[in-house]
Scaffold this active site. Sequence first.
Site, PDB file in Angstrom:
ATOM      1  N   LEU A 117      72.847  30.233  38.987  1.00 29.11           N
ATOM      2  CA  LEU A 117      73.111  31.434  38.207  1.00 29.11           C
ATOM      3  C   LEU A 117      71.843  31.928  37.517  1.00 29.11           C
ATOM      4  CD1 LEU A 117      75.195  33.469  37.034  1.00 29.11           C
ATOM      5  CD2 LEU A 117      75.534  31.843  35.149  1.00 29.11           C
TER       6      LEU A 117
ATOM      7  N   GLY B 222      67.657  34.360  31.913  1.00 29.23           N
ATOM      8  CA  GLY B 222      68.284  33.092  31.577  1.00 29.23           C
ATOM      9  C   GLY B 222      69.543  33.294  30.752  1.00 29.23           C
ATOM     10  N   SER B 223      69.376  33.695  29.503  1.00 32.19           N
ATOM     11  CA  SER B 223      70.540  33.923  28.648  1.00 32.19           C
ATOM     12  C   SER B 223      71.313  35.177  29.069  1.00 32.19           C
ATOM     13  CB  SER B 223      70.097  34.059  27.184  1.00 32.19           C
ATOM     14  OG  SER B 223      69.522  32.849  26.728  1.00 32.19           O
TER      15      SER B 223
ATOM     16  N   GLU C 158      73.199  25.474  30.044  1.00 29.12           N
ATOM     17  CA  GLU C 158      74.524  26.121  30.024  1.00 29.12           C
ATOM     18  C   GLU C 158      74.617  27.183  28.931  1.00 29.12           C
ATOM     19  OE1 GLU C 158      75.887  25.454  32.559  1.00 29.12           O
ATOM     20  OE2 GLU C 158      76.191  23.351  33.011  1.00 29.12           O
TER      21      GLU C 158
END
Length: 401
Positions: free
Chosen positions: A139, A145-146, A384
């Site tokens: 992902l 990233g965030s 995560e």
Amino acid sequence: MTGRRRPFPVPERRLPTDEAAELLALVREIAEGELAPVAAEAEERAARLQEYPRDTYRVLGKAGLLGLPYPEEHGGGGQPAVVHLQVLEELARCWGTVAMGVSVHVLACHALARAGTPEQVRRWLPDLLGGDLLAAYCLSESGSGSDAAAMRTRAVRDGDGWVLTGGKAWITHAGMADVYTVFARTSPVADGGRASDGISAFLVPADAAGLSVAAPEHKMGFAGSRTAQVTFDGVRVGADRLLGEEGRGFAVAKSALDAGRLGIAAVAVGLAQGALEDAVAYAREREQFGRPVIEFQGLGWMLADMATAVAASRALYLDGAARLDAGDDPVRVRAAASMAKTFCTDQAVRVTTDAVQVLGGAGYVTDHRVERLMREAKLLQIVEGTNQVQRVVVAGALARS
């Protein structure tokens, strides 16, 4: 670690059935007997020689530990989240790399199990849950990233299949995995639309032409967890590799992350529990001024705070697991998962750092594992979804409640 006295209080276990209790006892036996004795050397060899414990996941798969939350008819364990997460905690207590690897594998199977057609599920899921295949979850990207919905990886229709182009970053199991659950944009964002629209999920085989894996990242912790960038240079997959509806993949990704964040919370508690046990054992044995150092109030209170932090963290992730199992409102589940991930990982950093302090100079050298646990705990505040992003999720749920 086998045979060591556990510090008071013994971790409370909320196990719904006798079968679950037997399962956790088996996991503890495997973790203490097979994982703990080799963890330190395996981490050192991974850092120095880039050797990774691929066979360990096959062994855990044969023991039924790679598919615990998935249905028995597909080779899973049919266990609720409250059981699966406590299994992760037990694994992490002895070897964090393996626990996180199991969590990521379970996360990567989610899109197939939830959104796959019956034929796709029959074809691929049993081998994934049984350990014959290892999965990676793709992902994150270096520039998103965030903000995962801002991904730039594309999948374009080509005849009866799709062609994927782009790259993913910070991928656990990269180069070890047999399949990659990949999220890619299949249509542009419409005017006034959401960035998460138009993203689809694909199950891409590791041997697909055009898929390449960069050299492993050199990390400050979790050396045994292979992490690298994955590039898709015109990777062609068949139409049967699309999981779920075209353009609806991001909802699947978010659903997987709710469970994945609870998994990271459980791993964090396992690391903290291990550090607490090591610190208590050392403080009982180490003598200064004619008595064990645990009897000195300053240090004893530090250990008391550590034990309290571990117990509170465990209660919080189990609350999130209970909500997930009960099918609670998705917004509340997401908020509970984010709270657990944030609190448990923050406390793991604190507890492992304090464990190093309890051991003093001994804790700062590699002879004792607490220095490794401290380095590993830091990563859990990032993966995560960073803890800053988790706070955004919780605040958003409060605004809508």
